[in-house]
Write a protein that holds these residues in place. Structure first.
Motif, mmCIF file in Angstrom:
data_model
loop_
_atom_site.group_PDB
_atom_site.id
_atom_site.type_symbol
_atom_site.label_atom_id
_atom_site.label_comp_id
_atom_site.label_asym_id
_atom_site.label_seq_id
_atom_site.Cartn_x
_atom_site.Cartn_y
_atom_site.Cartn_z
ATOM 1 N N TYR A 51 -7.304 1.327 -31.745
ATOM 2 C CA TYR A 51 -7.009 1.259 -30.312
ATOM 3 C C TYR A 51 -6.465 -0.131 -29.981
ATOM 4 C CZ TYR A 51 -7.465 1.386 -25.268
ATOM 5 O OH TYR A 51 -7.186 1.338 -23.927
ATOM 6 N N VAL A 52 -5.320 -0.158 -29.305
ATOM 7 C CA VAL A 52 -4.694 -1.412 -28.888
ATOM 8 C C VAL A 52 -4.191 -1.240 -27.468
ATOM 9 C CG1 VAL A 52 -2.803 -3.041 -29.301
ATOM 10 C CG2 VAL A 52 -3.910 -1.920 -31.239
ATOM 11 N N ARG A 53 -4.411 -2.256 -26.639
ATOM 12 C CA ARG A 53 -3.842 -2.282 -25.288
ATOM 13 C C ARG A 53 -3.345 -3.694 -25.028
ATOM 14 N NH1 ARG A 53 -6.017 -3.356 -20.005
ATOM 15 N NH2 ARG A 53 -4.609 -2.501 -18.463
ATOM 16 N N LEU A 54 -2.079 -3.801 -24.673
ATOM 17 C CA LEU A 54 -1.452 -5.098 -24.445
ATOM 18 C C LEU A 54 -0.673 -5.044 -23.139
ATOM 19 C CD1 LEU A 54 -0.354 -7.914 -25.452
ATOM 20 C CD2 LEU A 54 1.493 -6.618 -26.506
ATOM 21 N N GLN A 55 -0.887 -6.035 -22.303
ATOM 22 C CA GLN A 55 -0.137 -6.153 -21.052
ATOM 23 C C GLN A 55 0.233 -7.613 -20.885
ATOM 24 O OE1 GLN A 55 -2.141 -4.387 -17.750
ATOM 25 N NE2 GLN A 55 -0.623 -5.042 -16.288
ATOM 26 N N LEU A 56 1.523 -7.864 -20.673
ATOM 27 C CA LEU A 56 1.993 -9.229 -20.623
ATOM 28 C C LEU A 56 3.288 -9.304 -19.823
ATOM 29 C CD1 LEU A 56 3.031 -11.950 -22.297
ATOM 30 C CD2 LEU A 56 3.220 -10.384 -24.157
ATOM 31 N N ALA A 57 3.462 -10.412 -19.124
ATOM 32 C CA ALA A 57 4.704 -10.674 -18.396
ATOM 33 C C ALA A 57 5.254 -12.013 -18.889
ATOM 34 C CB ALA A 57 4.451 -10.723 -16.899
ATOM 35 N N PHE A 58 6.571 -12.153 -18.860
ATOM 36 C CA PHE A 58 7.182 -13.387 -19.366
ATOM 37 C C PHE A 58 8.500 -13.659 -18.665
ATOM 38 C CE2 PHE A 58 9.081 -10.041 -21.857
ATOM 39 C CZ PHE A 58 10.375 -10.455 -22.092
ATOM 40 N N SER A 59 8.901 -14.915 -18.728
ATOM 41 C CA SER A 59 10.232 -15.316 -18.292
ATOM 42 C C SER A 59 10.632 -16.541 -19.100
ATOM 43 C CB SER A 59 10.276 -15.621 -16.785
ATOM 44 O OG SER A 59 9.454 -16.719 -16.482
ATOM 45 N N SER A 60 11.924 -16.644 -19.399
ATOM 46 C CA SER A 60 12.414 -17.775 -20.177
ATOM 47 C C SER A 60 13.904 -17.961 -19.916
ATOM 48 C CB SER A 60 12.183 -17.550 -21.668
ATOM 49 O OG SER A 60 12.656 -18.658 -22.413
ATOM 50 N N PHE A 61 14.324 -19.199 -20.034
ATOM 51 C CA PHE A 61 15.740 -19.532 -19.933
ATOM 52 C C PHE A 61 16.119 -20.448 -21.096
ATOM 53 C CE2 PHE A 61 19.519 -21.491 -17.822
ATOM 54 C CZ PHE A 61 20.223 -20.316 -17.646
ATOM 55 N N ASP A 62 15.350 -20.345 -22.191
ATOM 56 C CA ASP A 62 15.554 -21.175 -23.371
ATOM 57 C C ASP A 62 16.772 -20.672 -24.133
ATOM 58 O OD1 ASP A 62 15.409 -22.758 -25.580
ATOM 59 O OD2 ASP A 62 13.445 -22.047 -26.236
ATOM 60 N N LEU A 63 17.871 -21.385 -24.051
ATOM 61 C CA LEU A 63 19.116 -20.935 -24.674
ATOM 62 C C LEU A 63 19.321 -21.475 -26.085
ATOM 63 C CD1 LEU A 63 21.470 -21.079 -21.578
ATOM 64 C CD2 LEU A 63 20.209 -19.141 -22.514
ATOM 65 N N ARG A 64 18.310 -22.178 -26.631
ATOM 66 C CA ARG A 64 18.405 -22.622 -28.022
ATOM 67 C C ARG A 64 18.286 -21.388 -28.904
ATOM 68 N NH1 ARG A 64 13.550 -26.655 -27.996
ATOM 69 N NH2 ARG A 64 12.819 -24.987 -26.649
#
Length: 166
Positions: free
Chosen positions: A33-46
């Motif tokens: 059993y696995v449950r994952l909830q995540l939000a992200f934002s990035s502007f890393d252009l490398r």
């Protein structure tokens, strides 16, 4: 990912590509059993492969779950279930400083993945073959970065951007 009466209190964490949150755990038996909830934002252009989350047990097991952004800015999701490995590669750029969400739930062999609230099909992928060593995974989850000697993840660097739980 803000709290408070006027949504002014940030709930997430900002990663600079140099830090990693580590949480040790004991993973015994099969992962059913696995449950994952995540939000992200990035502007890393490398142009680099960057890990947002990596869950892995000790080095004698092949199981891992990884959420990453590749050098093209595409989202990569992989889970090696110590049997069939499944994953998704979303071919659009996620490096636009917008808030994106990931929700994954698996119960036994039934799994569902949502990216930005859209259901994404999981497909069988080739497993990253483990190389047994004494401290490959170390029974830990790594958030916002990577700190492992596991050769399977040698091409990945730490994440630069914001992460939150939802």
């Amino acid at each position: 990912s803000f709290l408070g009466e006027f949504c002014m209190e940030e709930k997430g964490a900002d990663f600079s590509g140099e830090s990693t949150l580590l949480r040790k755990f004991e993973l015994t038996g099969k992962v059913d059993y696995v449950r994952l909830q995540l939000a992200f934002s990035s502007f890393d252009l490398r142009r680099a492969n960057r890990v947002m989350l990596l869950l892995q047990p000790t080095g004698d097991r092949s199981y891992y779950l990884m959420v990453a952004i590749n050098a093209d800015g595409h989202l990569v999701f992989e889970e090696d279930r110590e049997g069939p490995a499944v994953g998704a590669h979303i071919d659009r750029s996620f490096l636009n400083n917008a808030r994106h969400s990931i929700y994954y739930i698996r119960n036994g062999s039934e799994a569902t993945l949502y990216i930005d609230r859209e259901k994404v099909p999981l497909t069988k992928i080739q497993t990253r073959a483990p190389v047994p060593t004494s401290d490959v995974g170390g029974n830990r989850v790594q958030i916002g970065g990577i700190n492992t000697t596991d050769a399977r993840f040698a091409v990945f660097k730490s994440y630069s951007g914001c992460l939150s739980s939802k």
